[in-house]
Design an enzyme around this catalytic site. Structure first.
Site, PDB file in Angstrom:
ATOM      1  CB  SER A 104      -0.129   5.367  -1.672  1.00  0.00           C
ATOM      2  OG  SER A 104       0.996   5.191  -0.510  1.00  0.00           O
TER       3      SER A 104
ATOM      4  CB  VAL B 167      -0.861  -0.125   1.159  1.00  0.00           C
ATOM      5  CG1 VAL B 167      -1.790   1.183   1.373  1.00  0.00           C
ATOM      6  CG2 VAL B 167      -1.903  -1.044   1.084  1.00  0.00           C
ATOM      7  CE1 TYR B 168       5.317   5.718   2.557  1.00  0.00           C
ATOM      8  CE2 TYR B 168       6.982   4.438   1.537  1.00  0.00           C
ATOM      9  CZ  TYR B 168       6.520   5.722   2.125  1.00  0.00           C
ATOM     10  OH  TYR B 168       7.568   6.690   2.137  1.00  0.00           O
ATOM     11  CB  SER B 169       5.186   0.220  -2.782  1.00  0.00           C
ATOM     12  OG  SER B 169       5.572   0.294  -4.073  1.00  0.00           O
TER      13      SER B 169
END
Ligand SMILES: NC(=O)c1ccc[n+]([C@@H]2O[C@H](COP(=O)([O-])OP(=O)(O)OC[C@H]3O[C@@H](n4cnc5c(N)ncnc54)[C@H](OP(=O)(O)O)[C@@H]3O)[C@@H](O)[C@H]2O)c1
Length: 315
Positions: A205, A201-203
């Site tokens: 986003s 999700v971090y990557s």
């Protein structure tokens, strides 16, 4: 004869391609960080205020100090009022000739109505620069189904990383368009440039941030507005677990100064020469080796985070 001609032709094309790749890599590393001189930021911004989100710590705070040093008034936006008051005091102590305002906003709040209120406050001043810096990560990388903090944390990370650059850009652009000048810098991450298992999700986003910036550049590039994506690797901040600084882990002041110098010289860059070197090396890595390295690093980060947590909970 024909085969010889074909082999020679293919060899020449391959050689040209390799030369092109090497030139591009050298250009990416040396252009913005060694050869090009910083542009006249005040002229490009066209107005005296800079808005910075996530302004009370790490990279955002360092952008504020560096922009104040360059004579910009700063509008700090962050969630903790006491830290905003302190940051305002600290900047004014060092740069007494600039004006500082602040707004409290928790970016886990996705309400467009509350954004509208924030934008009304921000649009009271002439904004030349918008630094969409606020971001959120997990305690450590992990598989999405067992991510620490569960669904709530997954939602917060997606919201905090994607909504502010979207809504703040949309709400501040009208005054920049009127002046035909302005700079919007969106802080993405190197994790957005690669498909990284356990950083899902971090990557993803952060990939959104880079993609959004690139498309807005196409929409507004001819209207005098400059859009830049910054994709750092590790900067020694709270989010990164405050590692010791080194060649590859700059402190946030060094990083922000370097990144600001690249505005106008590179639309999409890591922000720091050692990070650019890292980026170019990773880009050349075969994917299976890259995947292995990511999983190894992720496991180490998880182990370290759990150990830290255990030590903190000891009496
Ligand atoms: N550090 C790195 O290695 C690294 C690498 C690549 C990309 N980045 C990106 O760079 C940006 C800045 O990271 P950083 O390392 O400087 O982070 P940081 O040191 O953790 O600072 C984050 C700042 O954002 C504020 N903030 C956090 N959550 C917020 C929320 N929900 N609402 C409002 N403000 C909030 C914090 O305020 P409080 O102090 O009140 O929490 C603080 O001022 C992020 O977008 C991050 O993804 C960082």
């Amino acid at each position: 004869m024909n085969i010889e001609w074909f082999v020679n032709g293919a060899g020449a094309v391959l050689l040209l391609y390799i030369l092109y790749r090497i030139t591009l890599v050298l250009f990416n590393i040396l252009g913005p960080y060694v050869f090009f001189r910083p542009i006249d930021l005040k002229k490009k911004a066209g107005a005296s205020w800079a808005v910075v989100t996530g302004a009370t710590d790490g990279i955002g705070k360092s952008y504020c100090f560096e922009l104040a040093r360059r004579g910009f008034n700063i509008y700090l936006v962050s969630r903790t009022e006491s830290k905003l008051v302190q940051t305002k005091k600290d900047i004014l102590a060092k740069h007494p000739n600039v004006q500082i305002r602040y707004a409290t906003f928790d970016f886990t709040n996705p309400s467009p109505t509350d954004y509208q209120e924030l934008l009304s406050q921000l649009n009271e001043v002439n904004i030349g620069i918008l630094i969409n810096n606020v971001g959120m990560f997990f305690e450590y990388p992990d598989y999405i189904h067992q991510m620490g903090g569960g669904l709530e944390r997954l939602a917060d990370v997606a919201i905090v990383n994607m909504l502010p650059p979207t809504l703040l850009s949309a709400g501040i652009l009208p005054q920049m368009i009127r002046r035909k000048a302005g700079v919007i810098v969106n802080i993405s991450s190197a994790t957005g440039a690669f498909k990284m298992a356990q950083w899902s999700v971090y990557s993803a986003s952060k990939k959104y941030v880079s993609w959004l910036t690139a498309t807005l550049r196409k929409e507004y590039g001819d209207k005098g507005i400059l859009f830049q994506t910054i994709t750092p690797f590790i900067v020694a901040t709270k989010m990164a677990g405050n590692p010791n600084t080194s060649f590859f882990y700059p402190d946030s002041d060094t990083f922000a100064k370097s990144a600001l110098n690249t505005i106008g010289n590179s639309n999409d860059t890591t922000g720091y020469i050692a990070h650019q070197l890292q980026y170019e090396m990773m880009n050349l890595m075969p994917e299976f080796l890259f995947d292995r390295a990511v999983l190894k690093t992720s496991a180490e980060l998880k182990q370290r985070a759990l150990k830290n947590r255990e030590e903190k909970s000891l009496p």
